[in-house]
Write an enzyme that holds these catalytic residues in place. Sequence first.
Site, PDB file in Angstrom:
ATOM      1  N   CYS A   1       0.846  -1.185   0.000  1.00 25.59           N
ATOM      2  CA  CYS A   1       0.000   0.000   0.000  1.00 25.59           C
ATOM      3  C   CYS A   1       0.886   1.241   0.000  1.00 25.59           C
ATOM      4  CB  CYS A   1      -0.902   0.003   1.227  1.00 25.59           C
ATOM      5  SG  CYS A   1      -1.885  -1.493   1.422  1.00 25.59           S
TER       6      CYS A   1
ATOM      7  N   LYS B   1       4.439  -4.175  -5.981  1.00 30.43           N
ATOM      8  CA  LYS B   1       5.873  -4.013  -6.237  1.00 30.43           C
ATOM      9  C   LYS B   1       6.693  -4.227  -4.980  1.00 30.43           C
ATOM     10  CE  LYS B   1       9.364  -2.893  -8.878  1.00 30.43           C
ATOM     11  NZ  LYS B   1       9.756  -3.761 -10.003  1.00 30.43           N
TER      12      LYS B   1
END
EC number: 2.6.1.16
Length: 597
Positions: free
Chosen positions: A2, A592
């Site tokens: 996040c 990622k």
Amino acid sequence: MCGIVGYIGDSEKKSILLEGLKELEYRGYDSAGLAVLSANRLEVFKTQGKLENLRTELKNKEFLNFGVSIAHTRWATHGKPSSANAHPHFTENLALVHNGIIENYASLKKELENKGHAFLSQTDTEVIAHLLEETLKSEGDLLKAFEKSISLLKGSYAILMLHKRAKESLFYAKSSSPLIVGKGKEGVFFASSLSVLAPKVDQFVILEENSVGQISLENFKDLNNIENMKDYAFENKDYSKGNFRNYLEKEIYEQHSSLLECLEGRLEALSVYCEIDPEFLENVSEITLCSCGSSYHASLASVYLFERLAKIRARAILASEYRYAHFKSNPNELFIAISQSGETADTLEALKLAKAQGLKTISLCNAPFSMMSRISDHTLLIRAGVERSVASTKAFSSQVMLLWLLSVYLGKQLGTISKEEERIQAKNMLNSVKAMKVEPKLHEKIKRLSKRYLHGHGFFYIGRDVFYPLALEGALKLKEISYLHAEGYASAEMKHGPIALVDSNLFTIALLSKHLLFDKTKSNIEELSARDSTICVLSSEILEIADDFIQLEESESYMEEFFRMNLAMQLLALEIAMRLNHDVDHPRNLAKSVTVE
């Protein structure tokens, strides 16, 4: 995973928050939201899907007056992607955002429900908001109530909270999840990545582990470890796609340059150098490499290099396994943690465990201000530059290159590699960098060939020795962006089970090295061909039985072959995924930077 952004000041907040979230967008997310508190008015906006949906929701909104604000991009861990589960979570008087996982949220939620609290979402984060509301019933001081609430949480978190009783402040809490605060001309800024703050602040603080506090414009100066942004070089590079179809394609093409950057100052006159004091490496008799995902595949590849070149025992272990398996260590063991972000939760916790055992530690990462870089004895930056695409390309290649260099440097310090062999390896490294320059003819051939590989029941990627980890990486890359099933295997393992799956609907991507075990690998390919698998061979040597053949240029070493094959597999995965009309920069369900376990 996040992303968090926060701002205190007079400037228009919508643009600041959305710009910050845009900078974090490449990490992966499934929903987004923001909250603004100004003149005792608390407004919250949340949308599912792309950040553009939130931008549309806010089209007619402006937040011009002084106020405090928070924003968030969410990647679902508890509760499905939805507007209700998106952050910020709020009550009548407060709103908060959270990165991480609250492990004891279920028991806390049950207690709060028994006390009359009603929940609107399925998330662990909403529990924090209600917990603070409950604590404030018995503790009137807002900061103390916040601290007490945080003390009841178990897990990892970076939290930003705003409250109507403190209209000029943001409250923060940090444990095992990154959070940075900075101050500039426009006010105070928070973010989960320094790249968000770099253009906006003059000073910054990487908040300490387990810290809890309250920040306003006035008390920023009271923080510990304030650093000046001007002391650090943040290049204002163009991160647009340019003429490329997506960031993944651009980053595949950038690998030649990023590898040159990786070797800058570390390879001079065919001699290798490293930013590690030789005394630190004295008496090292064993190496443990700990990592996840593509970084784990780089670790596996380097095991062959450390053993072969430095003549030292090495092992690669998944970070999530290292933490709980009670592996035996020895006093002369060197622990190497590898993570692109330097914040990968499992790798970070494994590194802390290694430190607690008294091991010498080195981190390989792409972020100079990461948690891993701050707690390791030494840090080696891979210098891959920003990767906007979730799938790793530049980082993986740079990790392998730097680990290769480290294996030669270690052998040099331990006296297990000759000066002549050092020169040979240095020359091979330079040739491998050249090999990563994309030739248009190769890309065009792979683009044409890719249309054959869109349907079937799966892929086998096979290779031997150092090409086995590369096969794992090739299979992972295809899985990540095409959503097609692919598995990497050591070639000889076909006979031990996987060959049962082989038929005319199974594709095999075979890594056939001229320099390592050519005949053995060729025999394994022939076994698969005899059972009707469609064979695509990557090699400089022509193989007649191949259904498709990606001919690579001649290489002087097996590692040069490694990088040539790596490049070809990345292009193949890209073109297959593009033909299937997938978003290759933001694959479904992937993030990622994996900052939770």
